[in-house]
Design a protein around this motif. Structure first.
Motif, short mmCIF file in Angstrom:
data_model
loop_
_atom_site.label_atom_id
_atom_site.label_comp_id
_atom_site.label_asym_id
_atom_site.label_seq_id
_atom_site.Cartn_x
_atom_site.Cartn_y
_atom_site.Cartn_z
N ALA A 31 21.21 61.05 -0.69
CA ALA A 31 20.81 62.80 -0.99
C ALA A 31 19.99 63.66 0.43
N LEU A 32 19.05 62.75 0.58
CA LEU A 32 18.39 62.27 2.08
C LEU A 32 18.62 62.39 2.85
N GLU A 33 19.99 61.31 3.41
CA GLU A 33 20.28 61.48 3.83
C GLU A 33 21.39 62.61 5.15
N ASP A 34 22.20 63.33 3.49
CA ASP A 34 22.56 64.34 4.17
C ASP A 34 21.67 65.51 4.51
N LEU A 35 20.56 65.39 4.39
CA LEU A 35 19.25 66.73 4.27
C LEU A 35 18.87 66.27 5.69
N LEU A 36 18.79 65.65 6.66
CA LEU A 36 18.41 64.61 7.21
C LEU A 36 19.82 64.41 8.15
N ASP A 37 20.94 64.72 8.30
CA ASP A 37 21.98 64.88 8.71
C ASP A 37 21.98 65.81 9.47
N ASP A 38 21.61 67.38 8.39
CA ASP A 38 21.66 68.16 9.26
C ASP A 38 20.63 69.30 10.05
N VAL A 39 18.67 68.29 9.06
CA VAL A 39 18.30 68.55 10.95
C VAL A 39 18.85 68.39 12.27
N ARG A 40 19.52 66.91 11.74
CA ARG A 40 19.65 65.99 13.17
C ARG A 40 20.69 67.21 13.98
N ARG A 41 21.19 67.87 13.27
CA ARG A 41 22.11 68.19 13.43
C ARG A 41 22.18 70.21 13.86
N GLY A 42 20.24 70.22 13.68
CA GLY A 42 20.03 71.73 13.52
C GLY A 42 21.09 72.44 12.66
N HIS A 43 21.33 72.22 11.40
CA HIS A 43 21.42 73.32 10.76
C HIS A 43 20.18 73.39 9.62
N VAL A 44 19.08 72.65 9.61
CA VAL A 44 18.07 72.84 8.63
C VAL A 44 16.90 72.67 9.91
N PRO A 45 15.50 73.48 10.04
CA PRO A 45 14.78 73.40 11.07
C PRO A 45 13.29 72.95 9.77
N VAL A 46 12.90 71.67 11.15
CA VAL A 46 11.92 71.09 10.57
C VAL A 46 10.65 71.71 10.36
N GLY A 47 10.60 71.74 9.68
CA GLY A 47 8.95 72.15 9.10
C GLY A 47 8.35 72.03 7.62
N ALA A 48 7.17 72.23 7.12
CA ALA A 48 7.16 71.45 6.04
C ALA A 48 7.58 71.52 4.60
N GLY A 49 8.81 72.32 4.99
CA GLY A 49 9.71 72.54 3.63
C GLY A 49 9.96 70.99 3.52
N PRO A 50 11.14 70.70 4.27
CA PRO A 50 11.44 68.98 4.33
C PRO A 50 10.89 67.66 4.28
N ILE A 51 9.79 68.30 5.53
CA ILE A 51 8.90 67.37 5.35
C ILE A 51 8.61 66.80 4.39
N THR A 52 8.17 67.69 3.52
CA THR A 52 7.47 67.31 2.27
C THR A 52 8.30 67.14 1.15
N ILE A 53 9.79 67.34 1.10
CA ILE A 53 10.84 66.25 0.35
C ILE A 53 11.59 65.41 0.65
N VAL A 54 10.32 65.66 1.94
CA VAL A 54 11.13 63.86 2.15
C VAL A 54 9.93 62.90 2.07
#
Lengths: 559, 162
Positions: free
Chosen positions: A68-91
């Motif tokens: 699940a984490l990899e999917d999220l990170l893949d989206d971050v990597r591809r720019g679908h999801v911005p890096v912000g406090a939200g994703p980092i906290t859940i990571v």
């Protein structure tokens, strides 16, 4: 078959821990530099590798979270999801959960664990929440028309082919600490065997045998240095571990703070690093809890709203110095004075020097925090830190400027196993003092009385003097034979103490042996060692002796 | 033959005592013993057992008998006890190791309630060997963890004047 699997699992666990540490470092670094694609890649790689290995070994819980984490990170990597406090906290939360599963495998062999780190639920729920967070972030990003990172990033999803590969880094091996301990203790036994050889050879005069012995001794000393070097690891990873502590704790308490590490490359015996973790955690938490002010308060004072905690390591005269320095409010003199008066600790606290007042912080039961918080109000105060550091044959001191901040300085031996010692004797027994603590040796002109402690004049300085013999005279008053005694002047954190001994044997590198549970209860003794002659020698606890001298000293002078 | 038990006998303060061999890992000649401060008088000091440092209990002092002086016949019975859950080797200093005795459990007679030099709580009983009586010690009780734990817990390093 089972042995193969055990070895595989062990390798996997070590790699998993490393990958999780790398992921955590990258995630935290991403918070301050969200545009660093390298960090995103590093984070993705760490989790991707972990997922592959966990899947290959059948750790499904771990693999599900990682997936699940990899999917999220893949989206971050591809720019679908911005890096912000939200994703980092859940990571970070997921990294904690993965760590719990790694612990679980280590402890019980199963990665199905109740996660203390994530009170909100078990693994599948966490995987689902990561997925929710991903979808939500995606939707939001689409709504805001963001896609800054571009779709072009090529997928480097390598298949499961890079699942467990042992010893990936060429030229590096991982060694269990016990094996290094064993090597060291064998080395100690060689020292003894060499000692016996020397005693026998001393009877026959010189010759090729003696030459061979000297070669052997020289080579052994080299080997010992090499074994010691193997045990040295950089202090950086341990100090960087606090970056996370500071981030999390500050966030919970509505503060802003970051931890900066200096001197990460300084190497120390791995045992010292392990033993330092707890006292340093306490000091860092103290800095956050009592030192760093809230952002608005800091702004009003003209400070950066985000507090800064500096964890600095360096070498000084063969010792390791670790300093935790914050730019918070510092210790308030008026509170220290009030507390000292309430506890009756100093004769006239208001006239005491800053150094004397600061030293009180290490007294058991002394705390000026107005309220007990869950950060540091755990019944382990700075007195516990002091005890822990002294158990490592170290010292701790504190400096503070009101409104400017507080610095706590630990000074420790670089190794717990090997000591630069200074040997002294009483009758047939040999005692070892840390070389660092010995300032000078002077002959004792006038014999001391029979008491435990008295004051002696050494070149115009008046020192409390402890007779080593007095340590062994409990309950009996045997008249000690009149012999020439020498005085060893010891440095105890700035103060001086004289120790009267029969013989001075001089400096020697000393291998400290582990203390037996019974011997650890002996006071005044910090460790023991086996000499070349096969005799046991005790390492004296200088700080402990000094405290005893203080306890008995003033009342006893002239008794 | 479940009752068969081997006892190791030794001299303490001139009398012969025995313990079950199962409690003794080995018997070694007593080397130099280094004094250790602040431990109770029954701890003679520490000695080197092939590179490990092992505390030595003077059994005579522990039993309340005149202390065993160290002579060329002095021996250490190496035994293992648990101190706060940690397996710990101890050397038990005796005057002289004597011999092995085969004794059926039935042959160990209960200790007399009084009249022994050693407190009955420390005794499992005695065995007859010809016309001699050998006291069998309960080593686990003699070296009870509580007493070892109480070691040095409060004793100051330096003695107060008397």
């Amino acid at each position: 078959m089972d042995i193969d699997r055990d070895a595989l699992v062990e390798t996997f666990l070590l790699e998993a821990e490393e990958n999780l540490a790398a992921a955590e470092d990258a995630a935290i670094a991403l918070e301050s530099s969200p545009d660093d694609e390298e960090l995103v890649q590093a984070l993705f790689r760490a989790i991707h590798t972990l997922k592959g290995s966990a899947g290959a070994l059948g750790y499904d819980t771990m693999a599900a979270i990682a997936h699940a984490l990899e999917d999220l990170l893949d989206d971050v990597r591809r720019g679908h999801v911005p890096v912000g406090a939200g994703p980092i906290t859940i990571v970070l939360e997921a990294v904690d959960a993965l760590r719990a599963t790694v612990e679980g495998v280590r402890a019980t062999g199963s990665d199905v664990v109740t996660m203390g780190a994530t009170p909100r639920g078990a693994a599948p729920a966490l995987a689902a929440r990561i997925e929710d967070a991903r979808q939500q972030a995606r939707t939001q990003a689409r709504g805001q028309g963001r896609g800054a990172r571009g779709e072009a990033a090529p997928s480097d999803r390598r298949g499961s082919s890079d699942a467990p590969r042992a010893l990936r880094r060429s030229g590096t091996v991982r060694v269990a600490m016990e094996k290094l301990d064993e090597a060291l203790s064998t080395s100690g036994e060689i020292t003894m065997a060499l000692g016996r050889l020397e005693a026998h050879l001393a009877l026959t005069a010189g010759g090729p045998l003696e030459d061979a012995r000297q070669d052997l001794e020289r080579l052994h000393r080299q080997l010992l240095d090499q074994v010691m070097a193997l045990r040295m690891v950089p202090i950086g990873p341990m100090l960087r571990g606090f970056v996370r502590t500071v981030r999390d704790v500050a966030q919970i308490h509505g503060k802003q703070a970051r931890l900066v590490v200096e001197g990460a490359e300084i190497t120390v015996d791995a045992n010292v690093i392990e033993a330092l973790r707890e006292p340093l955690t306490h000091i860092v938490r103290n800095a956050l809890d009592h030192g760093i002010e809230r952002p608005q308060e800091r702004r009003a004072l003209g400070k950066d709203p985000a507090g800064r905690i500096l964890a600095r390591a360096h070498r000084d005269a063969g010792a390791l110095v670790v300093q935790i320095e914050d730019d918070g409010r510092g210790l308030r003199r008026d509170r220290l004075v009030a507390r000292a008066r309430a506890l009756g600790l100093l004769a006239s606290p208001e006239h005491a020097s800053d150094a004397d007042l600061f030293a009180l912080v290490f007294t058991p039961g002394f705390s000026t925090a107005e309220q007990v918080t869950d950060l540091s109000g755990r019944g382990v105060g700075m007195d516990a830190v002091k005890r822990a550091v002294e158990a490592l044959r170290g010292t701790v001191s504190l400096a503070s400027g009101e409104g400017k901040g507080t610095a706590v300085t630990l000074r420790l031996p670089v190794s717990l196993a090997l000591l630069d010692g200074f040997r002294v004797g009483l009758d047939d027994d040999v005692f070892v003092l840390p070389r660092e603590a010995v300032r000078e040796c002077v002959p004792l002109a006038t014999p001391l009385g029979e008491g435990g402690t008295e004051l002696v004049d050494v070149r115009g300085r008046t020192l409390p003097v402890v007779r080593l013999r007095a340590l062994f005279e409990r309950g009996r008053r045997s008249p000690s034979p009149q012999r020439q005694e020498s005085l060893v002047v010891l440095d105890c954190g700035g103060a001086e103490l004289g120790l009267a001994v029969d013989h001075l044997y001089g400096e020697a590198k000393t291998l400290i042996a582990p203390m037996n549970a019974v011997l650890r209860r002996a006071r005044g003794v910090a460790g023991c060692t086996v000499l070349g002659s096969g005799r046991v020698a005790l390492l004296l606890d200088v700080a402990g002796l000094f405290q005893e001298a203080l306890r008995l000293g003033p009342a006893r002078a002239g008794a | 033959m479940t009752g068969e038990e081997q006892l190791l006998t030794f001299l303490v303060a001139g009398d012969e005592y025995a313990v079950s061999v199962l409690h003794v890992r080995e018997v070694v000649a007593c080397g130099p013993i280094t004094r250790v401060p602040s431990l109770p008088p029954f701890v003679e000091g520490a000695c080197n057992l092939r590179g490990s440092v092992v505390p030595v209990v003077n059994l005579a002092v522990k039993l309340g008998l005149p202390p065993t002086p160290i002579t060329r016949w002095s021996c250490l019975l190496i035994t293992r006890v648990e101190v706060s859950g940690e397996p710990t080797l101890l050397g038990v200093l005796v005057e002289e190791a004597r011999r092995l005795l085969d004794a059926g459990a039935a042959a160990i007679e209960p200790p007399p309630p009084f009249g022994t030099r050693v407190h009955p709580a420390y005794l499992r009983g005695f065995v007859r060997d010809g016309d001699r009586l050998v006291m069998v010690l309960d080593l686990a009780r003699v070296l009870s963890t509580e007493e070892l734990l109480a070691l040095g817990a409060t004793a100051p390093i330096l003695p107060e004047t008397t």
